[in-house]
Scaffold this motif. Sequence first.
Motif, PDB file in Angstrom:
ATOM      1  N   ALA A  86       0.920  -1.140   0.343  1.00  0.00           N
ATOM      2  CA  ALA A  86       0.136  -0.018   0.504  1.00  0.00           C
ATOM      3  C   ALA A  86       1.291   0.958   0.209  1.00  0.00           C
ATOM      4  N   SER A  87       0.340   2.513  -0.766  1.00  0.00           N
ATOM      5  CA  SER A  87       0.829   3.773  -1.107  1.00  0.00           C
ATOM      6  C   SER A  87       0.456   4.296   0.453  1.00  0.00           C
ATOM      7  N   THR A  88       1.562   5.471   0.643  1.00  0.00           N
ATOM      8  CA  THR A  88       1.162   6.170   2.487  1.00  0.00           C
ATOM      9  C   THR A  88       1.182   7.513   1.418  1.00  0.00           C
ATOM     10  N   HIS A  89       0.825   9.272   2.211  1.00  0.00           N
ATOM     11  CA  HIS A  89       0.948  10.096   1.908  1.00  0.00           C
ATOM     12  C   HIS A  89       2.623  10.725   1.573  1.00  0.00           C
ATOM     13  N   VAL A 114      -2.390   7.768  -9.254  1.00  0.00           N
ATOM     14  CA  VAL A 114      -2.486   8.557  -7.685  1.00  0.00           C
ATOM     15  C   VAL A 114      -4.112   8.163  -7.741  1.00  0.00           C
ATOM     16  N   GLN A 115      -4.973   7.968  -8.727  1.00  0.00           N
ATOM     17  CA  GLN A 115      -6.737   7.396  -8.580  1.00  0.00           C
ATOM     18  C   GLN A 115      -6.587   6.491  -8.098  1.00  0.00           C
ATOM     19  N   ASP A 116      -5.469   5.237  -8.543  1.00  0.00           N
ATOM     20  CA  ASP A 116      -5.164   4.054  -7.572  1.00  0.00           C
ATOM     21  C   ASP A 116      -4.831   3.917  -6.970  1.00  0.00           C
ATOM     22  N   GLY A 117      -4.856   4.794  -6.553  1.00  0.00           N
ATOM     23  CA  GLY A 117      -4.159   4.948  -4.177  1.00  0.00           C
ATOM     24  C   GLY A 117      -2.411   4.729  -4.708  1.00  0.00           C
ATOM     25  N   ALA A 153      -8.479  18.005 -16.295  1.00  0.00           N
ATOM     26  CA  ALA A 153      -9.049  17.540 -17.322  1.00  0.00           C
ATOM     27  C   ALA A 153      -9.029  15.716 -16.524  1.00  0.00           C
ATOM     28  N   PHE A 154      -7.966  15.460 -15.935  1.00  0.00           N
ATOM     29  CA  PHE A 154      -8.204  13.789 -15.621  1.00  0.00           C
ATOM     30  C   PHE A 154      -8.457  13.555 -14.690  1.00  0.00           C
ATOM     31  N   GLY A 155      -9.406  14.681 -13.992  1.00  0.00           N
ATOM     32  CA  GLY A 155      -9.656  14.312 -11.880  1.00  0.00           C
ATOM     33  C   GLY A 155      -8.502  14.333 -11.327  1.00  0.00           C
ATOM     34  N   ILE A 156      -7.733  15.371 -11.390  1.00  0.00           N
ATOM     35  CA  ILE A 156      -6.782  15.752 -10.640  1.00  0.00           C
ATOM     36  C   ILE A 156      -7.073  16.273 -10.492  1.00  0.00           C
TER      37      ILE A 156
END
Length: 248
Positions: A86-89, A114-117, A153-156
């Motif tokens: 898992a990723s972290t901040h 980023v969207q996939d966490g 445009a990519f939701g970021i």
Amino acid sequence: MSMTIPAILMRHTSKWLPFIDRRDKCPADECLTKTRLAFLVRIGTYRLGCFAVIALVIGCGLALRKDASEFLLYRLTYVRHLPESASTHNDVVYVLGGTPDSLKAKFQTASKLVQDGRAARMLVLSQQALMAFSPALGRNLTADEWVVENFSAFGIPADAIEFVAFEKGFFGTWSEAKGLSRFVRERGYRRLILVTSPFHSRRVWESFSRAIEQPDTGLFLYLADESAYLRHLLPEYVKLLLYRALLF
């Protein structure tokens, strides 16, 4: 005694036209027709031969070009994806530069991470340049504004993007790697995920993997979905060889 033009032609061409016998008593018009046909046959054969040679040269050139492109792309490409942990901040994505079209392809790859966490934030090199005209603002966008607009445009969202600035050097990718290494050390990021073009990835990896100063910082690399042509691959391969000879 004067001779007619057909008779003169028949006299001079009968030496190299086998089907015309000087002893034949054919009419002048018939002999002239045969002469014209022979001339057209010779011209047609010559042209067909030229076309065949040209087609062969073009075919060989295209085949060699394809083989050269595949070889260079293989030599220039490097990938290292994240493990399943898992990723972290403290995990960030850094998007390397390029043309506007190239950047959009990189933004798409980075946004998915980023969207996939897989990461918490985006890092983008801040640049002092003007981009496309914005009717809403009534002026040209700055490079940083253009980045924010395209990421949206990519939701970021804008607050997930952080701009960084480094001192430029003669070896651009190497200077970028050294500058980002100091930035990562100061911020204490645990994992750094690079996003770049396929044909740039080998030089990026060899630069950043040597420049990262924190041994416990994980370094990973993802490729944008970009096409690579021979005009891109040849200069990049020369740059890679220069980096290896002068820096590594």
